[in-house]
Design a protein around this motif. Structure first.
Motif, PDB file in Angstrom:
ATOM      1  N   VAL A 110      75.098  24.794  62.538  1.00  0.00           N
ATOM      2  CA  VAL A 110      73.745  25.355  62.443  1.00  0.00           C
ATOM      3  C   VAL A 110      72.796  24.314  61.855  1.00  0.00           C
ATOM      4  CG1 VAL A 110      72.301  27.137  61.395  1.00  0.00           C
ATOM      5  CG2 VAL A 110      74.595  27.715  62.203  1.00  0.00           C
ATOM      6  N   CYS A 137      64.196  19.125  60.829  1.00  0.00           N
ATOM      7  CA  CYS A 137      63.127  19.013  59.820  1.00  0.00           C
ATOM      8  C   CYS A 137      63.642  18.569  58.447  1.00  0.00           C
ATOM      9  CB  CYS A 137      62.417  20.343  59.642  1.00  0.00           C
ATOM     10  SG  CYS A 137      61.538  20.904  61.110  1.00  0.00           S
ATOM     11  N   LEU A 182      67.954  19.190  51.655  1.00  0.00           N
ATOM     12  CA  LEU A 182      68.791  20.380  51.424  1.00  0.00           C
ATOM     13  C   LEU A 182      70.105  20.088  50.695  1.00  0.00           C
ATOM     14  CD1 LEU A 182      68.363  22.405  54.773  1.00  0.00           C
ATOM     15  CD2 LEU A 182      67.079  22.628  52.642  1.00  0.00           C
ATOM     16  N   ARG A 232      67.467  26.223  43.338  1.00  0.00           N
ATOM     17  CA  ARG A 232      66.620  27.411  43.320  1.00  0.00           C
ATOM     18  C   ARG A 232      67.261  28.524  42.508  1.00  0.00           C
ATOM     19  NH1 ARG A 232      63.773  24.194  44.895  1.00  0.00           N
ATOM     20  NH2 ARG A 232      62.398  24.089  46.708  1.00  0.00           N
ATOM     21  N   LEU A 273      66.146  34.042  51.971  1.00  0.00           N
ATOM     22  CA  LEU A 273      64.991  33.366  52.568  1.00  0.00           C
ATOM     23  C   LEU A 273      65.139  33.297  54.097  1.00  0.00           C
ATOM     24  CD1 LEU A 273      62.464  31.513  51.654  1.00  0.00           C
ATOM     25  CD2 LEU A 273      63.976  29.625  52.231  1.00  0.00           C
ATOM     26  N   LEU A 274      66.362  32.976  54.551  1.00  0.00           N
ATOM     27  CA  LEU A 274      66.565  32.784  55.990  1.00  0.00           C
ATOM     28  C   LEU A 274      66.475  34.099  56.773  1.00  0.00           C
ATOM     29  CD1 LEU A 274      69.433  30.138  55.845  1.00  0.00           C
ATOM     30  CD2 LEU A 274      67.041  29.738  56.443  1.00  0.00           C
ATOM     31  N   PHE A 299      60.348  34.426  49.429  1.00  0.00           N
ATOM     32  CA  PHE A 299      59.753  33.157  49.007  1.00  0.00           C
ATOM     33  C   PHE A 299      58.716  33.442  47.923  1.00  0.00           C
ATOM     34  CE2 PHE A 299      56.777  29.518  49.598  1.00  0.00           C
ATOM     35  CZ  PHE A 299      57.682  28.503  49.342  1.00  0.00           C
ATOM     36  N   LEU A 353      65.812  30.692  62.153  1.00  0.00           N
ATOM     37  CA  LEU A 353      66.993  31.264  62.805  1.00  0.00           C
ATOM     38  C   LEU A 353      66.699  32.630  63.393  1.00  0.00           C
ATOM     39  CD1 LEU A 353      69.693  30.476  60.076  1.00  0.00           C
ATOM     40  CD2 LEU A 353      69.411  29.314  62.269  1.00  0.00           C
ATOM     41  N   MET A 373      75.725  24.674  52.866  1.00  0.00           N
ATOM     42  CA  MET A 373      74.867  24.067  51.848  1.00  0.00           C
ATOM     43  C   MET A 373      75.475  24.201  50.452  1.00  0.00           C
ATOM     44  SD  MET A 373      71.238  25.320  53.410  1.00  0.00           S
ATOM     45  CE  MET A 373      70.265  25.074  51.953  1.00  0.00           C
TER      46      MET A 373
HETATM   47  C1  HEC Z   1      60.306  23.114  62.049  1.00  0.00           C
HETATM   48  C2  HEC Z   1      60.728  22.556  60.813  1.00  0.00           C
HETATM   49  C3  HEC Z   1      61.791  23.275  60.001  1.00  0.00           C
HETATM   50  C4  HEC Z   1      63.043  23.711  60.401  1.00  0.00           C
HETATM   51  C5  HEC Z   1      63.681  23.607  61.780  1.00  0.00           C
HETATM   52  C6  HEC Z   1      63.677  24.246  59.227  1.00  0.00           C
HETATM   53  N1  HEC Z   1      62.845  24.160  58.139  1.00  0.00           N
HETATM   54 FE1  HEC Z   1      63.249  24.752  56.247  1.00  0.00          FE
HETATM   55  N2  HEC Z   1      61.402  24.164  55.638  1.00  0.00           N
HETATM   56  C7  HEC Z   1      60.430  23.606  56.451  1.00  0.00           C
HETATM   57  C8  HEC Z   1      59.237  23.381  55.664  1.00  0.00           C
HETATM   58  C9  HEC Z   1      57.943  22.787  56.186  1.00  0.00           C
HETATM   59  C10 HEC Z   1      59.512  23.816  54.356  1.00  0.00           C
HETATM   60  C11 HEC Z   1      58.565  23.812  53.144  1.00  0.00           C
HETATM   61  C12 HEC Z   1      57.959  25.205  53.067  1.00  0.00           C
HETATM   62  C13 HEC Z   1      56.951  25.408  51.969  1.00  0.00           C
HETATM   63  O1  HEC Z   1      57.095  24.789  50.908  1.00  0.00           O
HETATM   64  O2  HEC Z   1      56.020  26.221  52.187  1.00  0.00           O
HETATM   65  C14 HEC Z   1      60.892  24.300  54.370  1.00  0.00           C
HETATM   66  C15 HEC Z   1      61.543  24.814  53.253  1.00  0.00           C
HETATM   67  C16 HEC Z   1      62.872  25.219  53.244  1.00  0.00           C
HETATM   68  C17 HEC Z   1      63.589  25.653  52.070  1.00  0.00           C
HETATM   69  C18 HEC Z   1      63.041  25.670  50.640  1.00  0.00           C
HETATM   70  C19 HEC Z   1      62.362  26.952  50.291  1.00  0.00           C
HETATM   71  C20 HEC Z   1      61.912  26.901  48.845  1.00  0.00           C
HETATM   72  O3  HEC Z   1      62.320  27.757  48.063  1.00  0.00           O
HETATM   73  O4  HEC Z   1      61.149  25.983  48.498  1.00  0.00           O
HETATM   74  C21 HEC Z   1      64.861  25.975  52.467  1.00  0.00           C
HETATM   75  C22 HEC Z   1      66.000  26.484  51.590  1.00  0.00           C
HETATM   76  C23 HEC Z   1      64.940  25.734  53.874  1.00  0.00           C
HETATM   77  N3  HEC Z   1      63.706  25.281  54.324  1.00  0.00           N
HETATM   78  C24 HEC Z   1      66.073  25.924  54.628  1.00  0.00           C
HETATM   79  C25 HEC Z   1      66.152  25.686  55.988  1.00  0.00           C
HETATM   80  C26 HEC Z   1      67.361  25.909  56.759  1.00  0.00           C
HETATM   81  C27 HEC Z   1      68.696  26.357  56.197  1.00  0.00           C
HETATM   82  C28 HEC Z   1      67.055  25.584  58.045  1.00  0.00           C
HETATM   83  C29 HEC Z   1      67.947  25.680  59.258  1.00  0.00           C
HETATM   84  C30 HEC Z   1      68.528  26.958  59.536  1.00  0.00           C
HETATM   85  C31 HEC Z   1      65.644  25.171  58.081  1.00  0.00           C
HETATM   86  N4  HEC Z   1      65.147  25.254  56.812  1.00  0.00           N
HETATM   87  C32 HEC Z   1      64.969  24.770  59.223  1.00  0.00           C
HETATM   88  C33 HEC Z   1      60.566  23.301  57.792  1.00  0.00           C
HETATM   89  C34 HEC Z   1      61.682  23.580  58.568  1.00  0.00           C
END
Ligand code: HEC
Length: 258
Positions: free
Chosen positions: A59, A67, A140, A147, A157-158, A180, A191, A217
């Motif tokens: 995944v 990202c 990550l 957190r 969150l997911l 969040f 997802l 993770m």
């Molecule tokens: C298209 C880009 C993108 C993808 C794909 C993506 N993320 Fe993110 N993610 C972000 C961004 C941008 C932030 C920062 C969000 C914010 O601070 O508002 C973030 C923040 C997070 C955070 C931190 C939240 C926090 O408490 O600060 C986590 C955990 C996370 N992502 C997990 C995942 C996981 C697990 C996946 C895959 C299943 C994933 N992300 C896929 C863009 C993405």
């Protein structure tokens, strides 16, 4: 005077009790705490379920790594999850990494090797932020430790995206998430059902994907956890045996004095 102090302490106690009972964190405003999940690795002698962690890596690789970096992991670490040496080599070789400089002083591209760190999707934080509405996706590697709520928070969150309640304005580029802090997150829902095709027959639901990637993770953040727990068991056994032996010695020494 005394009466006043008693009143103040009573109020303080009541406040602490409210915080403890309601489980809310005041710093996070009205953000609820993500419910606790039944993680195998959080149990006293628990371990990471290798199949879940392997699916979680899939995944991460197919979705999140577009990202998010995981810069503390090298491909060779994946062998701890049960990937064979050849599988690790193939996974590493599937990315192009920049290496060098060569004898002419030029950097060049080559297929990854197991010793390489996980390849980051962006060259630097600025590029990452520019591509994501000004918010750089965080690394990550240690996220489940970084957190409050750990794995429960990441899982929450997911799966915690929903329609904003009426009256709540979500700004352009933001998404409403129940767990969040502040509710408006720059990451869109990464997802959904069938985001990833599993090869082991596991049903590819949103919650399954979220559980698996969170397990991965959690392992990444503490790969030595299983060794630590095994050591704990050995230490306890050792202390038990030592206690028995000391007791026997004590009885022997005091034998004639009774
Ligand atoms: C298209 C880009 C993108 C993808 C794909 C993506 N993320 Fe993110 N993610 C972000 C961004 C941008 C932030 C920062 C969000 C914010 O601070 O508002 C973030 C923040 C997070 C955070 C931190 C939240 C926090 O408490 O600060 C986590 C955990 C996370 N992502 C997990 C995942 C996981 C697990 C996946 C895959 C299943 C994933 N992300 C896929 C863009 C993405």
């Amino acid at each position: 005077m005394k009466m006043n102090m008693m009143k103040t302490s009573a109020a303080a106690l009541a406040f602490v009790a409210t915080v403890m009972v309601s489980g809310t964190s005041f710093a996070a405003g009205d953000t609820p705490r993500a419910p606790a999940q039944n993680w195998s690795f959080n149990k006293l002698f628990g371990s990471f379920e290798p199949a879940a962690a392997q699916r979680g890596f899939q995944v991460y690789k197919e979705v999140c790594s577009g990202c998010h970096s995981m810069s503390l992991l090298s491909y060779r670490h994946l062998s701890q999850l049960g990937f064979s040496e050849d599988e690790v080599k193939a996974i590493a070789a599937s990315v192009e990494v920049t290496a060098g400089p060569n004898d002419e002083g030029e950097m060049f591209e080559r297929p990854g090797i197991p010793a390489d760190r996980f390849k980051a999707p962006f060259a630097n934080v600025q590029a990452a932020a520019a591509a994501n509405n000004g918010k750089a996706p965080p690394d990550l590697s240690l996220m489940t430790k970084a957190r409050v709520g750990g794995a429960d928070y990441v899982y929450g969150l997911l799966v915690g995206y929903e329609e904003a309640p009426s009256g709540v304005e979500v700004p352009e580029g933001g998404n409403y998430n129940k767990y969040f802090p502040g509710h408006v997150i720059a990451m869109g829902p990464p997802l959904s059902d069938e985001s990833v095709e599993y090869t082991d027959g596991t049903k590819p639901t949103l919650s399954q994907h979220a559980k698996d990637v969170t397990t991965f993770m959690a392992w990444a953040a503490e790969p030595e956890m299983e060794a630590r727990k095994r050591m704990g068991v050995k230490v306890l056994l050792f202390l038990l045996v030592l206690t028995g032996m000391l007791y026997a010695v004590k009885r022997k020494v005091w034998e004639n004095l009774h």
